[in-house]
Design an enzyme around this catalytic site. Structure first.
Site, PDB file in Angstrom:
ATOM      1  N   ASP A  10       0.914  -1.185   0.291  1.00  0.00           N
ATOM      2  CA  ASP A  10       0.280   0.340  -0.258  1.00  0.00           C
ATOM      3  C   ASP A  10       1.410   1.269  -0.045  1.00  0.00           C
ATOM      4  OD1 ASP A  10      -2.428   1.565   0.704  1.00  0.00           O
ATOM      5  OD2 ASP A  10      -1.731   1.463   2.672  1.00  0.00           O
ATOM      6  N   SER A  11       0.507   2.300  -0.134  1.00  0.00           N
ATOM      7  CA  SER A  11       1.084   2.982   0.049  1.00  0.00           C
ATOM      8  C   SER A  11       1.391   4.415   1.150  1.00  0.00           C
ATOM      9  CB  SER A  11       0.179   5.016  -0.728  1.00  0.00           C
ATOM     10  OG  SER A  11      -0.644   4.854   0.347  1.00  0.00           O
ATOM     11  N   TYR A  42      -0.208   8.510  -2.549  1.00  0.00           N
ATOM     12  CA  TYR A  42      -0.631   7.776  -3.715  1.00  0.00           C
ATOM     13  C   TYR A  42      -1.958   9.091  -4.749  1.00  0.00           C
ATOM     14  CZ  TYR A  42       2.852   4.054  -3.685  1.00  0.00           C
ATOM     15  OH  TYR A  42       3.616   2.907  -3.829  1.00  0.00           O
ATOM     16  N   GLY A  43      -2.449   8.939  -3.835  1.00  0.00           N
ATOM     17  CA  GLY A  43      -4.021   9.624  -3.942  1.00  0.00           C
ATOM     18  C   GLY A  43      -4.115  10.489  -5.192  1.00  0.00           C
ATOM     19  N   ASN A  74      -5.476   0.995  -3.313  1.00  0.00           N
ATOM     20  CA  ASN A  74      -6.866   1.160  -4.201  1.00  0.00           C
ATOM     21  C   ASN A  74      -6.543   2.072  -5.413  1.00  0.00           C
ATOM     22  OD1 ASN A  74     -10.310   0.855  -3.609  1.00  0.00           O
ATOM     23  ND2 ASN A  74      -8.500   0.685  -1.588  1.00  0.00           N
ATOM     24  N   THR A  75      -5.662   3.146  -5.203  1.00  0.00           N
ATOM     25  CA  THR A  75      -5.291   3.885  -5.754  1.00  0.00           C
ATOM     26  C   THR A  75      -3.627   3.265  -6.848  1.00  0.00           C
ATOM     27  OG1 THR A  75      -5.095   5.911  -4.801  1.00  0.00           O
ATOM     28  CG2 THR A  75      -4.168   5.859  -5.952  1.00  0.00           C
ATOM     29  N   GLU A 153      -5.744   9.431   9.508  1.00  0.00           N
ATOM     30  CA  GLU A 153      -4.460   9.768   9.670  1.00  0.00           C
ATOM     31  C   GLU A 153      -4.070  10.566  11.217  1.00  0.00           C
ATOM     32  OE1 GLU A 153      -1.362   9.289   7.240  1.00  0.00           O
ATOM     33  OE2 GLU A 153      -2.163   7.665   6.440  1.00  0.00           O
ATOM     34  N   CYS A 184     -11.330   2.403  -0.457  1.00  0.00           N
ATOM     35  CA  CYS A 184     -10.104   3.575   0.064  1.00  0.00           C
ATOM     36  C   CYS A 184      -9.457   2.119   1.230  1.00  0.00           C
ATOM     37  CB  CYS A 184     -10.327   5.018   0.299  1.00  0.00           C
ATOM     38  SG  CYS A 184      -8.413   5.529   1.214  1.00  0.00           S
ATOM     39  N   THR A 185      -8.439   2.011   1.288  1.00  0.00           N
ATOM     40  CA  THR A 185      -8.190   1.861   2.638  1.00  0.00           C
ATOM     41  C   THR A 185      -7.779   2.310   3.855  1.00  0.00           C
ATOM     42  OG1 THR A 185      -5.864   2.933   2.065  1.00  0.00           O
ATOM     43  CG2 THR A 185      -5.600   1.192   1.542  1.00  0.00           C
ATOM     44  N   HIS A 186      -8.350   4.069   4.057  1.00  0.00           N
ATOM     45  CA  HIS A 186      -8.634   4.202   5.155  1.00  0.00           C
ATOM     46  C   HIS A 186      -9.736   4.236   5.264  1.00  0.00           C
ATOM     47  CE1 HIS A 186      -4.255   4.979   4.488  1.00  0.00           C
ATOM     48  NE2 HIS A 186      -4.813   6.160   5.912  1.00  0.00           N
TER      49      HIS A 186
HETATM   50  N1  DGL Z   1      -3.655   3.542  -0.079  1.00  0.00           N
HETATM   51  C1  DGL Z   1      -4.682   5.145  -0.391  1.00  0.00           C
HETATM   52  C2  DGL Z   1      -5.681   4.322  -1.135  1.00  0.00           C
HETATM   53  O1  DGL Z   1      -6.532   3.544  -1.078  1.00  0.00           O
HETATM   54  C3  DGL Z   1      -5.548   5.748   0.592  1.00  0.00           C
HETATM   55  C4  DGL Z   1      -4.007   7.022   0.695  1.00  0.00           C
HETATM   56  C5  DGL Z   1      -3.451   7.843  -0.633  1.00  0.00           C
HETATM   57  O2  DGL Z   1      -3.545   8.159  -0.708  1.00  0.00           O
HETATM   58  O3  DGL Z   1      -2.017   6.953  -0.803  1.00  0.00           O
HETATM   59  O4  DGL Z   1      -6.765   4.829  -2.202  1.00  0.00           O
END
Ligand code: DGL
Length: 265
Positions: A10-11, A42-43, A74-75, A153, A184-186
Site C-alpha cells: 500500500d502507499s 498516492y491519491g 485502491n489508487t 491518520e 480507499c484503504t482508510h
Molecule cells: N492507500 C490509498 C488508497 O487506497 C489511500 C492513501 C493515499 O492516498 O495514498 O487509495
C-alpha cells in the site's frame, strides 16, 4: 512455494486493513507488508509515478519470496494493476477494485451504486469500468473524498468535525443509491460514522472483499500454506512515520512489530 508468504503493499499503513481481513480468513498464511510511507499519499499523484513506485515494490516483494501479490491500495490498483500483471506473470497479482465491485453488484438491488475514494481513484474511473464489466446496467455515482485520509491518520474517526465532512461529501448519495463501495484503504475505519449518516445504504468494504478473493485464488492455484497458524507478519516501510505504532495499531487492530526501514530498493 505453498509455504512462502503473501506480499501485500500500500502507499502507507492503510493497507493494514487488508492485512487484518487476511489474517482473519487465512490464519495459516505469513504476510510481507510493504508500506510506502515516504511517498504517501498516492491519491494525488500521476499515473506514471504510481506505476513506477508499484513496479519497484512488486520487485522487492518478489525478491523476498512472495508467492502472490495483493495490491491493497485502491489508487495503485486503479493506476498500476494491469502493468504489474503484464510484467510479473509468474505469480498471481490481485487488486482491490474487482472484488469490491463484484461484492457491491451482489449487494445492490437497485443497481445504483456509489463509490468513494481518492482523487486519483475516482478520476481513473476504474470502479465504473469494473462495475460495468460485472453488469452493464449498473449506474455508478462516484465522489472523491480527499479529507477522509488525513482525518483517519489523525485518529479523528468520530466527533463533530468528521460528522460535518461526512455530511459534506455524502449528502448527494442519500435516496440515490442502495450500496456504497468504500474505495480507499482508510475508509473502513470511518464505517461507523458513514453508516450513521447513510443509514440503510449497504457499505462494501473492499478489504474484506479482497481477502475472500485472495483465498479463492490460493485454493484454485494450490498455493494455500500447509503450516498451521503460522500467521507471521513482517512489515517494511520507506520512512518511519512519527506515529507509526499508534497508527499501525489502529489499522491492524493489534500491536504491530517494528517494521524494517527500506531506503534503497
Ligand atoms: N492507500 C490509498 C488508497 O487506497 C489511500 C492513501 C493515499 O492516498 O495514498 O487509495
Amino acid at each position: 512455494m505453498k509455504n512462502k508468504p503473501i506480499g501485500v503493499f500500500d502507499s502507507g499503513l492503510g493497507g493494514l486493513t487488508v492485512v487484518k481481513a487476511l489474517k482473519e480468513i487465512l490464519p495459516n498464511e505469513s504476510i510481507l507488508y510493504f508500506g510506502d510511507t515516504a511517498r504517501l499519499p498516492y491519491g494525488v499523484k500521476s499515473r506514471d509515478l504510481i506505476i513506477q513506485y508499484s513496479m519497484q515494490i512488486a520487485n522487492f516483494l518478489i525478491k523476498n519470496d512472495a508467492k502472490m501479490i495483493i495490491v491493497a491500495c485502491n489508487t495503485a490498483t486503479a493506476m498500476a494493476l494491469e502493468v504489474l500483471k503484464n510484467n510479473f506473470k509468474d505469480i498471481p497479482i490481485i487488486g482491490v477494485i474487482e472484488p469490491g465491485s463484484i461484492q457491491a453488484s451482489l449487494d445492490s438491488k437497485s443497481k445504483k451504486i456509489g463509490v468513494i475514494g481518492t482523487v486519483a481513484t475516482i478520476n481513473s474511473k476504474a470502479y465504473d469500468i469494473a462495475l460495468n464489466l460485472v453488469d452493464k446496467e449498473i449506474q455508478v455515482f462516484s465522489k472523491e473524498c480527499p479529507l477522509f485520509v488525513p482525518f483517519v491518520e489523525e485518529g479523528m474517526v468520530e466527533g463533530e468535525a468528521i460528522n460535518l465532512i461526512v455530511e459534506h461529501y455524502l449528502s448527494s448519495f442519500k435516496n440515490n443509491i442502495d450500496t456504497m463501495i468504500l474505495g480507499c484503504t482508510h475508509y473502513p475505519l470511518l464505517k461507523p460514522v458513514i453508516k450513521d449518516f447513510v443509514k440503510d445504504i449497504n457499505l462494501v468494504d473492499s478489504a474484506s472483499a479482497i481477502a475472500t478473493h485472495a483465498k479463492s485464488i490460493l485454493i484454485k492455484k494450490s498455493l494455500m500454506s500447509e503450516v498451521v497458524n503460522s500467521n507471521e507478519l513482517e512489515c517494511f516501510v520507506t520512512d518511519l512515520p512519527r506515529k507509526f505504532e499508534k497508527l499501525g495499531e489502529i489499522f491492524l487492530g493489534e500491536t504491530i512489530k517494528q517494521p524494517q526501514l527500506i531506503d534503497d530498493f
